[in-house]
Write a protein that holds these residues in place. Structure first.
Motif, mmCIF file in Angstrom:
data_model
loop_
_atom_site.group_PDB
_atom_site.id
_atom_site.type_symbol
_atom_site.label_atom_id
_atom_site.label_comp_id
_atom_site.label_asym_id
_atom_site.label_seq_id
_atom_site.Cartn_x
_atom_site.Cartn_y
_atom_site.Cartn_z
ATOM 1 N N ALA A 337 149.220 15.243 13.289
ATOM 2 C CA ALA A 337 149.270 14.874 14.543
ATOM 3 C C ALA A 337 147.915 14.742 15.093
ATOM 4 O O ALA A 337 147.999 16.259 15.231
ATOM 5 C CB ALA A 337 149.909 14.674 15.339
ATOM 6 N N PRO A 339 144.291 15.261 17.992
ATOM 7 C CA PRO A 339 144.175 14.696 18.951
ATOM 8 C C PRO A 339 143.150 13.214 18.893
ATOM 9 O O PRO A 339 142.208 13.281 17.677
ATOM 10 C CB PRO A 339 143.072 15.462 19.573
ATOM 11 C CG PRO A 339 143.289 16.865 18.926
ATOM 12 C CD PRO A 339 143.485 16.301 17.846
ATOM 13 N N THR A 340 142.634 12.113 19.330
ATOM 14 C CA THR A 340 141.675 11.137 19.591
ATOM 15 C C THR A 340 140.448 11.650 19.460
ATOM 16 O O THR A 340 139.489 12.356 19.974
ATOM 17 C CB THR A 340 142.115 10.125 21.098
ATOM 18 O OG1 THR A 340 143.431 9.867 20.864
ATOM 19 C CG2 THR A 340 141.178 9.403 20.564
ATOM 20 N N GLY A 341 139.739 10.440 18.757
ATOM 21 C CA GLY A 341 138.420 11.696 17.880
ATOM 22 C C GLY A 341 137.918 12.402 17.058
ATOM 23 O O GLY A 341 137.433 12.817 16.507
ATOM 24 N N GLU A 343 139.547 13.831 13.272
ATOM 25 C CA GLU A 343 139.344 13.029 11.716
ATOM 26 C C GLU A 343 139.105 14.505 10.676
ATOM 27 O O GLU A 343 138.878 15.140 10.901
ATOM 28 C CB GLU A 343 139.642 11.770 11.447
ATOM 29 C CG GLU A 343 137.942 11.739 11.324
ATOM 30 C CD GLU A 343 136.722 10.549 11.071
ATOM 31 O OE1 GLU A 343 135.795 10.143 10.703
ATOM 32 O OE2 GLU A 343 137.871 9.111 11.524
#
Length: 397
Positions: A337, A339-341, A343
């Motif tokens: 998992a 954080p957003t942004g 990858e």
């Protein structure tokens, strides 16, 4: 890594990159920001650099004449002088080399490239005096690389008071082609060492361009015990090494010997022998140096697919199976998992190569068994063909 700092001043780290030379006033600032940059006088003429983060930077400084035309495949020749001030604010050409298949932490597109590439770059603290000079000769298997790689630029070292010099030298066939015709043109009767001669010429340029004051030596060049830093460095590099030690033939076969004395951490380095006296007295590195396990401070910026990135390498070690390690790593990434942004991407997965080789071996093995079975059935006997075909794979178990 282990950082080694010598007494009594505690300001010299034995990083063993290439060389340390005392330097004096490498560049003097002529004016403030917004005006012409710092200017330095060399044997060939005046150079005008630029100021970056309070440091004086000179790039694309020629240390030898361009190795083109009649100078191709010849020792480096002295650079002719010039009149006026030569712009030294930008890098010179990288030497001709293959372009990398893909950018990595250590490789990047170094264009432009060209044969006119015998230049070096200097980064110095503003007003540097009595500063050590750190000369970096890039790697690349004598095929690739350049002194203008951002990884080697050296602002962090210059911020610590060092003058950092990075150099270019001829690569590949232009630097290391050996041929009887070229040897016949040489006064020494040799060829194929042009890249090494370039490196020597660059070091000679640094030696001549950086004034040396002998008053510097008693303070920095020798330790209180009468050893020089060079002697200590040689002792460290000589003892901290793994070497083959030959072999012993026995009735059961040949036993290979190998000395394992590479130092990896503080405890290993402290036990290195620096000097042994005739009376048996041994001087260890811990007696002359403060050895610490710490991290190396370097400035690195890495990019992947045009975005800032951090690279993580995963390897199988010891008895671990490569494909098992790959599977667990991929499972971990799939369930990770983030954080957003942010990858993750898998790049340069060499387990795929191993998997393809295994599949090729299995296919070839199966075809071989079918061929053996068919030939034996046609020319010998069905039962013999069956048991022979079954015995072949069993024999490998």
């Amino acid at each position: 890594m282990s950082a080694i700092r010598f007494d009594p001043r505690g300001s010299f780290a034995l990083l063993l990159a290439l060389c340390l030379l005392p330097a004096v006033a490498v560049a003097g600032a002529r004016s403030d920001a917004g005006d012409p940059g710092p200017v330095v006088e060399t044997a060939q003429g005046r150079l005008e650099g630029r100021v970056e983060d309070g440091q004086h930077v000179f790039r694309g400084v020629p240390y030898a004449a361009p190795p083109v035309g009649e100078r191709r495949w010849a020792p480096p020749a002295p650079m002719p002088g010039w009149s006026g001030e030569r712009d030294a604010s930008d890098y010179g050409n990288a030497c001709i080399q293959p372009r990398p298949a893909a950018p990595t932490l250590y490789t990047s597109d170094l264009a432009p490239t060209g044969e006119d590439c015998l230049t070096l770059n200097v980064r110095a603290p503003a007003g540097a005096r009595d500063a050590p000079v750190f000369v970096w000769i890039h790697g690349g298997s004598l095929q690739t690389g350049s002194g203008k790689n951002p990884l080697y630029d050296g602002p962090a070292l210059a911020a610590r008071g060092l003058v950092v010099v990075t150099i270019n030298y001829r690569l590949g066939v232009l630097g290391y082609l050996a041929h009887p015709g070229l040897s016949a043109e040489s006064a020494q009767g040799v060829s194929g060492n042009y890249g090494l001669l370039d490196q020597i010429a660059a070091l000679e340029w640094v030696r001549d361009a950086v004034p040396r004051y002998r008053s510097y030596a008693p303070n920095h060049d020798r330790l209180p015990i009468g050893l020089s830093f060079e002697q200590v460095a040689r002792a460290v590099s000589g003892f901290s090494v793994n070497l083959p030690g030959g072999s012993i033939r026995t009735g059961d076969g040949e036993v290979l010997l190998r000395t394992e004395s590479q130092a990896y951490d503080r405890a290993d380095f402290e036990q290195l022998v620096v000097r042994t006296a005739r009376d048996g007295t041994t001087l260890y590195l811990r007696d002359v140096a403060d050895v610490r396990d710490t991290f190396e401070d370097v400035d690195r910026a890495s990019w992947f697919n045009g975005k800032p990135a951090a690279f993580v390498s995963i390897h199988a070690v010891g008895e671990q199976r490569v494909l098992d390690v790959e599977g667990k790593a991929l499972d971990y990434l799939e369930n990770l998992a983030l954080p957003t942004g942010i990858e993750t991407s898998v790049w340069d997965n060499r387990a795929d190569i191993l998997r393809s080789r295994i599949e090729l071996l299995l296919r070839n093995g199966l075809m071989g068994l079918v061929l053996v079975f068919g030939v034996l059935v046609l020319f010998v006997d069905l039962r013999l063909a069956f048991w022979t075909t079954m015995g072949i794979p069993i024999s490998f178990l």
